[in-house]
Scaffold this motif. Sequence first.
Motif, mmCIF file in Angstrom:
data_model
loop_
_atom_site.group_PDB
_atom_site.id
_atom_site.type_symbol
_atom_site.label_atom_id
_atom_site.label_comp_id
_atom_site.label_asym_id
_atom_site.label_seq_id
_atom_site.Cartn_x
_atom_site.Cartn_y
_atom_site.Cartn_z
ATOM 1 N N LEU A 198 66.050 45.044 22.511
ATOM 2 C CA LEU A 198 66.343 44.167 21.379
ATOM 3 C C LEU A 198 66.385 45.008 20.107
ATOM 4 C CD1 LEU A 198 64.605 42.181 23.454
ATOM 5 C CD2 LEU A 198 64.861 40.623 21.519
ATOM 6 N N VAL A 199 67.399 44.772 19.295
ATOM 7 C CA VAL A 199 67.575 45.519 18.049
ATOM 8 C C VAL A 199 67.575 44.530 16.894
ATOM 9 C CG1 VAL A 199 69.083 47.043 16.738
ATOM 10 C CG2 VAL A 199 68.889 47.325 19.219
ATOM 11 N N PHE A 200 66.774 44.846 15.873
ATOM 12 C CA PHE A 200 66.635 43.959 14.722
ATOM 13 C C PHE A 200 66.972 44.709 13.436
ATOM 14 C CE2 PHE A 200 63.633 42.654 17.958
ATOM 15 C CZ PHE A 200 63.722 41.280 17.980
ATOM 16 N N ASN A 201 67.727 44.074 12.557
ATOM 17 C CA ASN A 201 67.808 44.552 11.183
ATOM 18 C C ASN A 201 66.519 44.156 10.486
ATOM 19 O OD1 ASN A 201 70.340 45.617 11.483
ATOM 20 N ND2 ASN A 201 71.408 43.887 10.552
ATOM 21 N N GLY A 202 65.920 45.104 9.774
ATOM 22 C CA GLY A 202 64.588 44.890 9.233
ATOM 23 C C GLY A 202 64.502 44.025 8.002
ATOM 24 N N HIS A 255 55.686 40.033 9.724
ATOM 25 C CA HIS A 255 56.160 38.763 10.284
ATOM 26 C C HIS A 255 57.076 39.018 11.482
ATOM 27 C CE1 HIS A 255 54.451 36.523 6.948
ATOM 28 N NE2 HIS A 255 55.044 37.354 6.101
ATOM 29 N N LEU A 256 57.977 39.979 11.356
ATOM 30 C CA LEU A 256 58.893 40.287 12.448
ATOM 31 C C LEU A 256 58.143 40.860 13.644
ATOM 32 C CD1 LEU A 256 61.637 40.610 13.738
ATOM 33 C CD2 LEU A 256 61.976 42.692 12.392
ATOM 34 N N LEU A 257 57.244 41.791 13.399
ATOM 35 C CA LEU A 257 56.485 42.387 14.502
ATOM 36 C C LEU A 257 55.651 41.342 15.229
ATOM 37 C CD1 LEU A 257 55.325 45.770 12.901
ATOM 38 C CD2 LEU A 257 57.152 45.423 14.585
ATOM 39 N N SER A 258 55.128 40.363 14.500
ATOM 40 C CA SER A 258 54.323 39.324 15.150
ATOM 41 C C SER A 258 55.168 38.497 16.107
ATOM 42 C CB SER A 258 53.670 38.416 14.095
ATOM 43 O OG SER A 258 54.595 37.491 13.537
#
Length: 365
Positions: free
Chosen positions: A115-119, A49-52
């Motif tokens: 951009l940095v995301f907590n997974g 979902h995040l990668l999309s």
Amino acid sequence: MSADAQDPAASPTAEAVVLVGGRGVRLRPLTLSAPKPMLPTAGVPFLSHLLSRIRAAGIEHVVLGTSYKAEVFAEHFGDGSELGLRLEYVVEPEPLDTAGAIRNVADRLSADDVLVFNGDILSGVDLTDLLETHRSAAADVTLHLVKVADPRRFGCVPTEADGRVTAFLEKTENPPVDQINAGCYVFRREVIDTIPAGRPVSVERETFPELLASGARVQGHVDTSYWLDMGTPEAFVRASADLVLGVAPSNALPGERGEALVLDGAAVAADAEVCGGSAIGAGSTVESGARVAESVLFEGVRIERNAVVERCVIGNDATIGAGAVLRDAIIGDGARIGADCELLGGVRVWPGVELPAGGVRFSAD
């Protein structure tokens, strides 16, 4: 602009880092067999979902900072080409905390903005708008901030009228504002190189306070979009249900939004009830008279006749016996819950455990 609509103009000089190294202790026993971002969430690994959404914002290069069960990510996603992405994987030799993990992947990055995301955060923030805030403010780092009813459990981030961050306050009993660190950042590439290498470093306790003390431009991007930290079993169940219902945005849902998502190869009896955003995994069976509400069933699960499963996560190949009642329960892979058992209030059953018929009850009848 919606983050779900790809923007070709989103600068190619942006890349993404997703931090997925955590052990997911709060979600055990589910995370004994898979890292938290790889747990089935609305029918696909949460990370899908995040990668999309990253791809929908026009970003193509993503680096995953891995540690626990690192091999699982590459086995599933490969080079990312099926998602229209170029994925790279960097394994932490030891736990490096948030900033340390970002620094650990620095040699894979070349873009002006990262951009940095907590997974483990499910968010509807518009990534194109977030980047625009960062660039228009000429910021060194931009933090996605969300307003919450009770900010005491989070890092509290006050800002000036123009959005400039004035302080970064860790959990406090009397927070001065209701806006919190939402676990998504934009770093100017050069800032990442200033993070100490080779040791654990926290963005919250070290990097951000030091940037503020040095006079760097730390910007806040406040919005009111969907946001959920899915680190607990309750939040994990809520996240999956919200994705199925369409409350939370995703381009990766393997079906139509609605009351239930039933994957290929699953069978639901005509008089069974599946609702509340439940996801029924491939090869699973929901028998006659059973009720499954707001729950996540992994693959190969069997819910026998007249069983009730509400707000639960049921691991791969588990069986819930006839007439059993489960509410707010986590059932590990391959477990067998006997007929007429009653499991309530956060109970967790470890993989492979077998409970006899009527062996566990919360009520006296």
